[in-house]
Design an enzyme around this catalytic site. Structure first.
Site, PDB file in Angstrom:
ATOM      1  N   LYS A 205       0.891  -1.189  -0.116  1.00  0.00           N
ATOM      2  CA  LYS A 205      -0.155   0.049   0.103  1.00  0.00           C
ATOM      3  C   LYS A 205       0.993   1.296  -0.076  1.00  0.00           C
ATOM      4  O   LYS A 205       1.834   1.389   0.805  1.00  0.00           O
ATOM      5  CB  LYS A 205      -0.789   0.026   1.410  1.00  0.00           C
ATOM      6  CG  LYS A 205      -2.327   0.603   1.072  1.00  0.00           C
ATOM      7  CD  LYS A 205      -3.060   0.123   2.315  1.00  0.00           C
ATOM      8  CE  LYS A 205      -4.633   0.839   2.353  1.00  0.00           C
ATOM      9  NZ  LYS A 205      -5.200   0.448   3.629  1.00  0.00           N
TER      10      LYS A 205
HETATM   11  O1  G3P Z   1      -9.716   1.532   4.604  1.00  0.00           O
HETATM   12  C1  G3P Z   1      -8.978   2.852   4.997  1.00  0.00           C
HETATM   13  C2  G3P Z   1      -9.761   2.883   6.669  1.00  0.00           C
HETATM   14  O2  G3P Z   1      -8.944   2.052   7.420  1.00  0.00           O
HETATM   15  C3  G3P Z   1      -9.871   4.289   7.183  1.00  0.00           C
HETATM   16  O3  G3P Z   1     -11.207   4.251   7.767  1.00  0.00           O
HETATM   17  O4  G3P Z   1     -12.651   5.057   9.335  1.00  0.00           O
HETATM   18  O5  G3P Z   1     -10.355   5.668   9.491  1.00  0.00           O
HETATM   19  O6  G3P Z   1     -11.675   6.714   7.792  1.00  0.00           O
HETATM   20  P1  G3P Z   1     -11.478   5.591   8.443  1.00  0.00           P
END
Ligand code: G3P
Length: 214
Positions: A83
């Site tokens: 990634k």
């Molecule tokens: O897949 C990306 C994710 O881990 C981020 O999610 O909820 O932290 O915006 P969030």
């Protein structure tokens, strides 16, 4: 649509995998930090459980640093995906890595332009963050719909991972938008298969069953 789990928690992965619902895993430095374990060790353990792609993120910001980390991560398991953050240095790294046959997932994508750049540079996956777009008052799923149209129009093989998924509606809308993949936090998964009316229905059926002469 494929379901990835957005977690590095082994118990969550095993629980959902037993239902046959896990096509892959995504992680990021915040997700890895939550587990309090060695990065390589946890990624290798996950790769031993899940056959599909498992994303592990670099932390270097310079192209050379990203390349060194990526080449190392790529050796950890055959199904590991590197990634890379969506920056100029990241695109340079993705371009080089794609020529070396190392698959990448370009993360922190917030616009169609960024997604298109990543696809053109050779990313295998791009990760638009719908929840974080919603957070700033814009509709995140519009980004997924537009990216889908653009990648199809120009026949890129890059797959869209709908990321930063926070709600059941996000998941449903990603499927309707034709996203290739949605990556789902471990805490959201049980909500996808549960419904209060299902629970009430079971309770009623069991109560009525008691009235059946034995
Ligand atoms: O897949 C990306 C994710 O881990 C981020 O999610 O909820 O932290 O915006 P969030």
């Amino acid at each position: 649509m494929k379901f990835f789990l957005d977690t590095a928690n082994i118990d969550e992965i095993k629980r959902v995998n037993e239902l046959g619902l896990v096509d892959g895993i995504t992680t990021n430095p915040s997700i890895i930090a939550k587990e309090g374990r060695n990065f390589k060790e946890v990624i290798q353990e996950i790769c031993g459980i899940i056959d599909g792609p498992v994303s592990a993120e670099v932390v270097g910001l310079e192209t050379d640093e990203m390349l060194a980390e990526a080449r190392d991560i790529a050796k950890w398991a055959p199904n590991v995906i590197v990634k890379i953050p969506m920056t100029e240095n990241g695109l340079r790294a993705v371009n080089i890595l794609s020529k070396e046959g190392i698959k990448t997932n370009v993360t922190l994508v917030f616009s169609v332009a960024q997604g298109l750049m990543a696809a053109k540079a050779g990313a295998s996956y791009i990760s638009p963050f719908v929840g974080r777009v919603d957070d700033i008052g814009t509709e995140g799923m519009t980004l997924v719909r537009n990216l889908k149209r653009v990648l199809e129009e120009y026949q890129y093989e890059t797959e869209i991972i709908t990321a930063s998924v926070r709600t059941i509606t996000h998941l449903q809308d990603a499927a309707v938008a034709g996203a290739d993949i949605a990556t789902i936090p471990g805490s959201l998964f049980p909500k996808l298969w549960s419904h209060p009316l299902t629970d009430i229905g079971i309770e009623q059926f069991l109560a009525d069953w008691e009235k059946v002469p034995k």
